[in-house]
Scaffold this motif. Structure first.
Motif, PDB file in Angstrom:
ATOM      1  N   MET A 253       1.928   4.424  -1.699  1.00  0.00           N
ATOM      2  CA  MET A 253       2.067   3.098  -1.239  1.00  0.00           C
ATOM      3  C   MET A 253       1.432   3.114   0.080  1.00  0.00           C
ATOM      4  O   MET A 253       0.352   2.055   0.244  1.00  0.00           O
ATOM      5  N   PHE A 254       1.350   4.065   0.890  1.00  0.00           N
ATOM      6  CA  PHE A 254       0.714   4.104   2.255  1.00  0.00           C
ATOM      7  C   PHE A 254      -0.887   4.208   2.029  1.00  0.00           C
ATOM      8  O   PHE A 254      -1.500   3.410   2.539  1.00  0.00           O
ATOM      9  N   ILE A 255      -1.287   5.133   1.001  1.00  0.00           N
ATOM     10  CA  ILE A 255      -2.908   5.137   0.603  1.00  0.00           C
ATOM     11  C   ILE A 255      -3.153   3.892   0.223  1.00  0.00           C
ATOM     12  O   ILE A 255      -4.268   3.327   0.534  1.00  0.00           O
TER      13      ILE A 255
ATOM     14  N   ILE B 160      -6.553 -14.146  -1.419  1.00  0.00           N
ATOM     15  CA  ILE B 160      -5.357 -14.165  -2.509  1.00  0.00           C
ATOM     16  C   ILE B 160      -4.988 -13.201  -3.417  1.00  0.00           C
ATOM     17  O   ILE B 160      -4.036 -12.548  -3.729  1.00  0.00           O
ATOM     18  N   PHE B 161      -6.235 -12.267  -3.662  1.00  0.00           N
ATOM     19  CA  PHE B 161      -6.075 -11.121  -4.672  1.00  0.00           C
ATOM     20  C   PHE B 161      -5.713 -10.146  -3.827  1.00  0.00           C
ATOM     21  O   PHE B 161      -4.775  -9.449  -4.244  1.00  0.00           O
ATOM     22  N   LEU B 162      -6.060  -9.731  -2.527  1.00  0.00           N
ATOM     23  CA  LEU B 162      -5.544  -8.825  -1.608  1.00  0.00           C
ATOM     24  C   LEU B 162      -3.822  -8.888  -1.527  1.00  0.00           C
ATOM     25  O   LEU B 162      -3.346  -7.928  -1.445  1.00  0.00           O
ATOM     26  N   PHE B 163      -3.430  -9.972  -1.461  1.00  0.00           N
ATOM     27  CA  PHE B 163      -2.266 -10.432  -1.103  1.00  0.00           C
ATOM     28  C   PHE B 163      -1.468 -10.283  -2.406  1.00  0.00           C
ATOM     29  O   PHE B 163      -0.379  -9.717  -2.474  1.00  0.00           O
ATOM     30  N   SER B 164      -1.784 -10.544  -3.592  1.00  0.00           N
ATOM     31  CA  SER B 164      -1.158 -10.487  -4.892  1.00  0.00           C
ATOM     32  C   SER B 164      -1.160  -9.070  -5.456  1.00  0.00           C
ATOM     33  O   SER B 164      -0.218  -8.722  -5.948  1.00  0.00           O
ATOM     34  N   TYR B 165      -2.336  -8.335  -5.153  1.00  0.00           N
ATOM     35  CA  TYR B 165      -2.434  -7.141  -5.767  1.00  0.00           C
ATOM     36  C   TYR B 165      -1.916  -5.994  -5.009  1.00  0.00           C
ATOM     37  O   TYR B 165      -1.465  -4.847  -5.786  1.00  0.00           O
ATOM     38  N   PHE B 166      -1.950  -6.210  -3.523  1.00  0.00           N
ATOM     39  CA  PHE B 166      -1.705  -5.108  -2.813  1.00  0.00           C
ATOM     40  C   PHE B 166      -0.436  -5.473  -1.891  1.00  0.00           C
ATOM     41  O   PHE B 166       0.562  -4.566  -2.067  1.00  0.00           O
ATOM     42  N   LEU B 167      -0.217  -6.301  -1.478  1.00  0.00           N
ATOM     43  CA  LEU B 167       0.953  -6.680  -0.282  1.00  0.00           C
ATOM     44  C   LEU B 167       2.298  -6.850  -1.179  1.00  0.00           C
ATOM     45  O   LEU B 167       3.295  -6.283  -1.163  1.00  0.00           O
TER      46      LEU B 167
ATOM     47  N   PRO C 141       3.204  -6.001  -4.576  1.00  0.00           N
ATOM     48  CA  PRO C 141       3.696  -5.022  -5.027  1.00  0.00           C
ATOM     49  C   PRO C 141       4.136  -3.820  -4.118  1.00  0.00           C
ATOM     50  O   PRO C 141       5.081  -3.131  -4.496  1.00  0.00           O
ATOM     51  N   SER C 142       3.462  -3.766  -3.153  1.00  0.00           N
ATOM     52  CA  SER C 142       3.892  -2.747  -1.903  1.00  0.00           C
ATOM     53  C   SER C 142       5.469  -3.054  -1.425  1.00  0.00           C
ATOM     54  O   SER C 142       6.170  -2.197  -1.540  1.00  0.00           O
ATOM     55  N   ILE C 143       5.610  -4.324  -1.269  1.00  0.00           N
ATOM     56  CA  ILE C 143       6.983  -4.710  -0.670  1.00  0.00           C
ATOM     57  C   ILE C 143       7.871  -4.547  -1.882  1.00  0.00           C
ATOM     58  O   ILE C 143       9.006  -3.997  -1.696  1.00  0.00           O
ATOM     59  N   VAL C 144       7.564  -4.748  -3.134  1.00  0.00           N
ATOM     60  CA  VAL C 144       8.469  -4.563  -4.340  1.00  0.00           C
ATOM     61  C   VAL C 144       9.037  -3.246  -4.453  1.00  0.00           C
ATOM     62  O   VAL C 144      10.030  -2.821  -4.672  1.00  0.00           O
ATOM     63  N   PHE C 145       7.836  -2.253  -4.336  1.00  0.00           N
ATOM     64  CA  PHE C 145       7.918  -0.739  -4.377  1.00  0.00           C
ATOM     65  C   PHE C 145       8.740  -0.436  -3.303  1.00  0.00           C
ATOM     66  O   PHE C 145       9.566   0.433  -3.492  1.00  0.00           O
ATOM     67  N   LEU C 146       8.579  -0.802  -2.261  1.00  0.00           N
ATOM     68  CA  LEU C 146       9.336  -0.264  -0.908  1.00  0.00           C
ATOM     69  C   LEU C 146      10.924  -0.755  -1.246  1.00  0.00           C
ATOM     70  O   LEU C 146      11.846   0.203  -0.770  1.00  0.00           O
ATOM     71  N   ILE C 147      11.042  -2.047  -1.822  1.00  0.00           N
ATOM     72  CA  ILE C 147      12.684  -2.368  -1.869  1.00  0.00           C
ATOM     73  C   ILE C 147      13.400  -1.343  -3.011  1.00  0.00           C
ATOM     74  O   ILE C 147      14.541  -1.105  -2.701  1.00  0.00           O
ATOM     75  N   ILE C 148      12.432  -1.158  -3.880  1.00  0.00           N
ATOM     76  CA  ILE C 148      12.774  -0.425  -5.251  1.00  0.00           C
ATOM     77  C   ILE C 148      13.263   1.014  -4.583  1.00  0.00           C
ATOM     78  O   ILE C 148      14.244   1.644  -4.802  1.00  0.00           O
ATOM     79  N   ILE C 149      12.353   1.593  -3.889  1.00  0.00           N
ATOM     80  CA  ILE C 149      12.594   2.948  -3.169  1.00  0.00           C
ATOM     81  C   ILE C 149      13.891   3.083  -2.285  1.00  0.00           C
ATOM     82  O   ILE C 149      14.806   3.819  -2.420  1.00  0.00           O
ATOM     83  N   PHE C 150      14.064   2.093  -1.419  1.00  0.00           N
ATOM     84  CA  PHE C 150      15.140   1.777  -0.678  1.00  0.00           C
ATOM     85  C   PHE C 150      16.397   1.869  -1.377  1.00  0.00           C
ATOM     86  O   PHE C 150      17.473   2.334  -1.209  1.00  0.00           O
ATOM     87  N   LYS C 151      16.362   0.793  -2.459  1.00  0.00           N
ATOM     88  CA  LYS C 151      17.454   0.693  -3.338  1.00  0.00           C
ATOM     89  C   LYS C 151      17.955   1.753  -3.837  1.00  0.00           C
ATOM     90  O   LYS C 151      19.082   2.123  -4.147  1.00  0.00           O
ATOM     91  N   ASN C 152      17.063   2.790  -4.314  1.00  0.00           N
ATOM     92  CA  ASN C 152      17.458   3.994  -5.160  1.00  0.00           C
ATOM     93  C   ASN C 152      17.403   5.056  -4.405  1.00  0.00           C
ATOM     94  O   ASN C 152      17.373   6.286  -4.745  1.00  0.00           O
ATOM     95  N   ASN C 153      17.364   5.069  -2.960  1.00  0.00           N
ATOM     96  CA  ASN C 153      17.111   6.053  -1.978  1.00  0.00           C
ATOM     97  C   ASN C 153      17.932   7.190  -2.269  1.00  0.00           C
ATOM     98  O   ASN C 153      17.878   8.471  -2.145  1.00  0.00           O
ATOM     99  N   ASN C 154      19.451   6.716  -2.484  1.00  0.00           N
ATOM    100  CA  ASN C 154      20.507   7.875  -2.502  1.00  0.00           C
ATOM    101  C   ASN C 154      20.581   8.327  -4.131  1.00  0.00           C
ATOM    102  O   ASN C 154      21.664   9.035  -4.499  1.00  0.00           O
ATOM    103  N   ASP C 155      19.951   7.904  -5.054  1.00  0.00           N
ATOM    104  CA  ASP C 155      20.196   8.418  -6.332  1.00  0.00           C
ATOM    105  C   ASP C 155      19.789   9.581  -6.604  1.00  0.00           C
ATOM    106  O   ASP C 155      18.615  10.130  -6.093  1.00  0.00           O
TER     107      ASP C 155
END
Length: 267
Positions: A74-76, A103-110, A112-126
């Motif tokens: 995600m950081f890379i 628009i491409f940078l926003f939809s392709y990078f920003l 997905p990164s936000i969604v990815f971060l939410i998923i990581i935090f949601k399952n952080n203790n799994d």
């Protein structure tokens, strides 16, 4: 019906990304955007191939006690996107409905990164915990425990989400006829991690190895794991140092600014 619906959604998303890519590349050039896109896909692909982290605490083996390996891609990707944006001509940095590059940078990078971060935090203790006589998994607030002696068979199952996405999980077939699933795909555990967990449980279920032997095997890291662990530790330490200095600087700046404002009140 659900699978058909997911296939339609996947087709629409891919079509949208392809259209946005060509519109953005037409404005900013194909070479850099192509390299940016390919490098991001490769980073995500190889991150998914990394083995799930495991640790031994007292008498238990913990799988997925840390999800730091998921932060790296995600950081890379965000760094690539930010670097590309920072080097865009000034006329392409202004947000506009016709600026397909942003628009491409926003939809392709920003996004997905936000969604990815939410998923990581949601399952952080799994995590999955393997003990001498049982396997326990924690999926958010849900805890499930099965005795190894109650397991008749175990294998990896692969489900298709849409027509390009796949998710792997561990299927447990019990002696009483029930089938339980360890939803590793919802626990930030990769397919290779699910295969590793399955292998350890199979050894205990078939009694081909003792629990002590399995613990010793779980402690061992291969060359790739040692290499990636060293890189993650270095990046984590560097990030901690940078963030720590930034926080100290910000605190000092606010303190000096606050004191100067108070002094001005009495002058």
């Amino acid at each position: 019906m659900k699978k058909h619906f997911l296939n339609i959604i996947a087709t629409l998303l891919i079509s949208l990304y392809i259209i946005l890519f060509f519109l953005a590349a037409k404005t900013a050039g194909f070479l850099i955007l192509t390299l940016l896109t390919i490098s991001s896909i490769l980073v995500i692909y190889f991150s998914g191939k990394l083995k799930t982290k495991r640790d031994v605490y007292k008498d238990d083996i913990y799988f997925n006690p840390s999800e730091f390996q998921w932060y790296l891609p995600m950081f890379i990707i965000d760094f690539f996107a930010f670097y590309y944006y920072n080097n865009l001509p000034s006329e392409l940095k202004a947000f506009d409905s016709n600026n397909y590059v942003l628009i491409f940078l926003f939809s392709y990078f920003l996004i997905p990164s936000i969604v990815f971060l939410i998923i990581i935090f949601k399952n952080n203790n799994d995590r999955v915990v393997l003990s001498i006589d049982k396997v326990t998994w924690f999926d958010n607030d849900q805890e499930t425990c099965v005795l190894i002696s109650d397991i008749k068979n175990i294998k990896i199952q692969i489900d298709k989400i849409g027509f390009i996405f796949r998710r792997a999980y561990v299927a447990l077939f019990l002696i009483d006829g029930r089938e339980l699933a360890i939803p590793t795909y919802k626990m930030n555990i990769t397919k290779s991690g699910a295969i590793m967990i399955t292998g350890y449980i199979e050894e205990l279920q078939s009694k081909s190895s003792s629990f002590e032997a399995v613990k010793i095997a779980a402690k061992k890291l291969d060359k790739i794991e040692n290499w990636t662990t060293s890189i993650f530790s270095f990046i984590k330490g560097l990030a901690t140092l940078v963030i720590g200095k930034a926080v100290v600087y910000l605190f000092a700046y606010m303190l000096v600014y606050g004191i100067s404002r108070i002094i001005k009140l009495f002058i």
